[in-house]
Design a protein around this motif. Structure first.
Motif, short mmCIF file in Angstrom:
data_model
loop_
_atom_site.label_atom_id
_atom_site.label_comp_id
_atom_site.label_asym_id
_atom_site.label_seq_id
_atom_site.Cartn_x
_atom_site.Cartn_y
_atom_site.Cartn_z
N UNK A 13 67.11 55.70 108.03
CA UNK A 13 68.20 56.30 108.82
C UNK A 13 68.56 57.68 108.33
N UNK A 14 68.14 58.04 107.12
CA UNK A 14 68.46 59.35 106.57
C UNK A 14 69.83 59.47 105.98
N UNK A 15 70.65 58.41 106.05
CA UNK A 15 72.01 58.48 105.52
C UNK A 15 72.07 58.21 104.02
N UNK A 16 71.04 57.63 103.47
CA UNK A 16 71.03 57.36 102.04
C UNK A 16 69.62 57.56 101.49
N UNK A 17 69.54 57.59 100.18
CA UNK A 17 68.26 57.76 99.50
C UNK A 17 68.17 56.75 98.37
N UNK A 18 66.99 56.15 98.21
CA UNK A 18 66.75 55.21 97.11
C UNK A 18 66.07 55.95 95.97
N UNK A 19 66.37 55.53 94.76
CA UNK A 19 65.72 56.14 93.60
C UNK A 19 65.48 55.09 92.53
N UNK A 20 64.54 55.40 91.67
CA UNK A 20 64.11 54.46 90.64
C UNK A 20 63.68 55.26 89.42
N UNK A 21 64.12 54.81 88.25
CA UNK A 21 63.77 55.53 87.02
C UNK A 21 62.32 55.29 86.62
N UNK A 22 61.85 56.10 85.70
CA UNK A 22 60.46 56.06 85.27
C UNK A 22 60.07 54.67 84.78
N UNK A 23 58.81 54.30 85.03
CA UNK A 23 58.33 52.97 84.68
C UNK A 23 58.10 52.84 83.17
N UNK A 24 58.06 51.60 82.72
CA UNK A 24 57.75 51.29 81.33
C UNK A 24 56.31 50.80 81.26
N UNK A 25 55.43 51.49 80.51
CA UNK A 25 54.01 51.14 80.51
C UNK A 25 53.68 49.99 79.55
N UNK A 84 53.27 46.64 74.62
CA UNK A 84 53.85 47.92 75.02
C UNK A 84 52.87 49.04 74.73
N UNK A 85 52.73 49.98 75.67
CA UNK A 85 51.78 51.09 75.55
C UNK A 85 52.57 52.39 75.38
N UNK A 86 52.82 52.76 74.13
CA UNK A 86 53.65 53.93 73.84
C UNK A 86 52.98 55.23 74.24
N UNK A 87 51.66 55.28 74.29
CA UNK A 87 50.95 56.52 74.60
C UNK A 87 51.17 56.98 76.04
N UNK A 88 51.47 56.06 76.93
CA UNK A 88 51.67 56.42 78.35
C UNK A 88 53.15 56.54 78.72
N UNK A 89 54.05 56.44 77.76
CA UNK A 89 55.48 56.48 78.07
C UNK A 89 55.90 57.88 78.51
N UNK A 90 56.53 57.96 79.67
CA UNK A 90 57.06 59.23 80.20
C UNK A 90 58.56 59.29 79.95
#
Length: 254
Positions: A102-114, A84-90
């Protein structure tokens, strides 16, 4: 318990494949006494631990049996550690969003784990000059890092830069048995790759109406003004020609 939705972004696999592609086109030349090239060889590359290749070299005592011995020089690489790289954790709550086609929905994703992944590249050769040719074609490109652009999550159009860092180079010159036995020259180059692990892709609807209420005091029972913006009509699709209905109300009655 962790997540009821299946996901697999192939983070480690993508990093290993990208790492291997850096070294898959190395060649060496054999020369005569006058220095003229007489043979050119492409150095094979495969994924596997060092002991696997050494066992293949020494498994038959008949060193003249070319059906058993493997061709040298060759290279092999393996993953040795993952930290695990704690220095790059956002901030974990930061999100990457992408509107659907289609514009009817949006996908999202939480911040990555370094994380930081350690890999070792082994260069096997039967004479010193072959090994040195391979090593010298690698070292100058790492100062000490080489950046690789990898599509980490294609569905979210996320492209990560993986710094590949050369940590150190070590050398072995071994014989199995007496001096006349087969010689194995091994250079080991240790690398680090900084990669990211992404969670599942979530979806939500597109916002078509926004209401903003302003308060001039801490008394929230009275709205000083309200501002509304909405798609007109609300059931419009992305392929429709639509506008916006804007409304501003001052001191509305409650």
């Amino acid at each position: 318990m962790l997540n009821k939705k299946y996901f697999y972004h192939q983070a480690i696999r993508r990093a290993i494949v990208a790492f291997g592609m850096v070294f898959n086109d190395i060649q060496i030349q054999r020369r005569d006494a006058n220095g003229n090239p007489i043979q050119s060889l492409k150095v094979p590359l495969a994924y596997g631990p060092k002991q696997k290749f050494l066992s293949r070299l020494y498994e038959n005592p008949d060193l003249e049996d070319s059906k058993v011995q493997i061709t040298l020089p060759r290279m092999g690489f393996e993953m040795t550690n993952l930290l695990y790289d704690a220095q790059r954790k956002a901030n974990t709550l930061q999100t990457k969003r992408l509107v659907g086609s289609t514009g009817d929905n949006a996908s999202y994703q939480y911040s990555a784990v370094p994380y930081t992944m350690d890999l070792s590249l082994h260069v096997f050769a039967k004479n010193q000059d072959d090994a040195l040719q391979v090593v010298e074609q690698i070292i100058p490109f790492f100062t000490p890092a080489l950046n690789l652009s990898v599509k980490a999550v294609p569905d979210m159009e996320i492209v990560d830069d993986f710094p590949v860092i050369l940590q150190d180079v070590s050398f072995e010159d071994d014989y199995e048995g007496d001096f006349a036995s087969r010689r194995s020259i091994i250079y080991t180059l240790n690398f680090q790759i900084k990669l990211n692990f992404y969670g599942p892709i979530e979806e939500r609807g597109v916002i078509k109406k926004v209401e903003v209420n302003n308060y001039l005091s801490t008394d929230t029972t009275f709205i000083d003004n309200r501002y509304e913006v909405a798609v007109d009509p609300l059931d419009a699709s992305p392929n429709d020609a639509y506008g916006f209905d804007e409304t501003f109300t001052d001191t509305p009655d409650l």
